[in-house]
Scaffold this active site. Structure first.
Site, PDB file in Angstrom:
ATOM      1  N   ARG A 145       0.841  -1.199   0.000  1.00  9.69           N
ATOM      2  CA  ARG A 145       0.000   0.000   0.000  1.00  9.69           C
ATOM      3  C   ARG A 145       0.876   1.249   0.000  1.00  9.69           C
ATOM      4  NH1 ARG A 145      -2.075  -3.594   3.905  1.00  9.69           N
ATOM      5  NH2 ARG A 145      -4.187  -4.349   3.464  1.00  9.69           N
ATOM      6  N   LYS A 169      -1.683  -2.653   8.050  1.00  5.34           N
ATOM      7  CA  LYS A 169      -2.776  -2.125   8.854  1.00  5.34           C
ATOM      8  C   LYS A 169      -2.751  -2.726  10.253  1.00  5.34           C
ATOM      9  CE  LYS A 169      -6.068  -0.941   5.203  1.00  5.34           C
ATOM     10  NZ  LYS A 169      -7.435  -1.175   4.668  1.00  5.34           N
ATOM     11  N   HIS A 239      -2.730   2.646  -5.911  1.00  3.40           N
ATOM     12  CA  HIS A 239      -3.644   1.523  -5.688  1.00  3.40           C
ATOM     13  C   HIS A 239      -3.869   0.728  -6.971  1.00  3.40           C
ATOM     14  CE1 HIS A 239      -6.700  -0.861  -3.732  1.00  3.40           C
ATOM     15  NE2 HIS A 239      -7.488  -0.669  -4.777  1.00  3.40           N
ATOM     16  N   ARG A 242      -1.090  -1.631  -7.219  1.00  8.37           N
ATOM     17  CA  ARG A 242      -1.338  -2.744  -6.286  1.00  8.37           C
ATOM     18  C   ARG A 242      -2.360  -3.704  -6.895  1.00  8.37           C
ATOM     19  NH1 ARG A 242      -1.618  -4.222  -0.691  1.00  8.37           N
ATOM     20  NH2 ARG A 242      -3.713  -4.658   0.077  1.00  8.37           N
ATOM     21  N   HIS A 265      -3.934  -8.827   3.369  1.00  9.99           N
ATOM     22  CA  HIS A 265      -5.367  -8.822   3.657  1.00  9.99           C
ATOM     23  C   HIS A 265      -5.660  -9.719   4.857  1.00  9.99           C
ATOM     24  CE1 HIS A 265      -6.649  -7.581  -0.689  1.00  9.99           C
ATOM     25  NE2 HIS A 265      -6.421  -6.551   0.089  1.00  9.99           N
ATOM     26  N   TYR A 274     -10.135  -8.809  -6.655  1.00 12.04           N
ATOM     27  CA  TYR A 274      -9.167  -8.758  -7.751  1.00 12.04           C
ATOM     28  C   TYR A 274      -9.357  -9.895  -8.754  1.00 12.04           C
ATOM     29  CZ  TYR A 274      -6.734  -5.548  -4.633  1.00 12.04           C
ATOM     30  OH  TYR A 274      -6.425  -4.486  -3.807  1.00 12.04           O
TER      31      TYR A 274
END
Length: 295
Positions: A145, A169, A239, A242, A265, A274
């Site tokens: 990211r 994250k 993004h 990505r 994720h 995706y």
């Protein structure tokens, strides 16, 4: 009503990024301004669903997209769940709320040809040239990211094991592999970086020419600038790189669970967005190769 306990909860317990927390804060302040002017109350604890519904209707009438409205209501719902948790309220007025319908965003990835066209046209003897090339290569070869790239440290690199430590994250660390070509670019960049005068940030991997840590808006401008010369796509952002990383891996038969881990994720559902391009690619192969398709 003070939001500081909730903000501390998001930062310290939920481990949300400062950027995410700021977005929550803005959404809650927007709601507080509405109930203050329209419902004559500054106490969020006393607000009922009918008043929240009025806020939603006002946003619809002002042209706010359903997606943005859902995000704002989600922030408010998280706040009410926090108030329930600490015992400040007994009922969440949003408990039975259903999100507004939204159309699925189709993210169009860059083609391999477009990405190669960008990577092959950098001045590797110039600080910004080699830095920008490494940024593009890292996005495309690791799928990290934008904020993760900005926060990379020199110590994040392990040349011996050909890996990069990424802080994702909620401060969750993951190791991503580095291609040999990316390592070469990285070594060139570090050598030129060391020659910068007046380096103010000695730890961060990516710096500006002034020797300070690179920032998110600059990273976005770098990607948008280079890809505007190689692609006619409307959206040209980190993004999308990505997204291209994940789509191209899946198109080549990569296991979706492996792609999930590389992307950082927490759930497979997040990775499955995706797969629509991969399915389209599989359909082409299926039609081209299956004997019955020729009849």
């Amino acid at each position: 009503m003070p939001l500081s306990p909730f903000i501390d909860y998001l930062l310290l317990e939920k481990k949300y990024s400062e950027l995410t927390v700021k977005a929550y804060q803005n959404d809650l302040n927007s709601f507080l301004q509405f109930v203050s002017s329209e419902c004559q109350t500054n106490n969020i604890k006393n607000v009922n669903y009918s008043q929240i519904r009025s806020w939603i209707v006002s946003m619809v009438e002002n042209g706010v997209s359903n997606r943005s409205i859902n995000r704002k209501v989600s922030a408010l719902n998280t706040y009410y769940k926090f108030l329930l948790k600490v015992g400040d309220i007994k009922i969440n007025p949003l408990a039975k709320h259903k999100a507004l319908k939204t159309s699925k965003k189709v993210q169009v990835p860059f083609s391999e040809k477009e990405i190669i066209a960008v990577i092959d046209n950098f001045d590797e003897n110039d600080f910004e040239g080699i830095r920008d090339k490494l940024i593009v290569e890292l996005f495309y070869s690791t799928g990290i990211r934008r904020i993760e790239l900005v926060n990379l440290k020199l110590s994040s690199i392990d040349f011996d094991n050909k890996t990069l430590k990424v802080l994702g994250k909620r401060n969750k660390e993951r190791m991503v592999p580095l291609l040999n070509s990316v390592q070469q670019t990285m070594r060139k960049y570090i050598n030129i970086r060391q020659k910068l005068e007046n380096i103010k940030d000695t730890n961060s991997l990516f710096l500006t020419k002034k020797g300070v840590k690179i920032y998110e808006t600059l990273v976005y401008r770098i990607i948008n600038n280079y890809f505007s010369k190689a692609s006619s796509k409307v959206k040209r952002s980190p993004h999308i790189l990505r997204h291209s990383f994940a789509t191209h891996l899946l198109n080549q038969g990569a296991d979706i669970n492996a792609v999930k881990e590389l992307l950082g994720h927490s759930s497979l559902a997040a990775t499955q967005i995706y797969t629509h391009n991969s399915i389209a690619e599989l359909k082409k192969v299926h039609i081209k190769a299956h004997p019955r398709s020729k009849k």
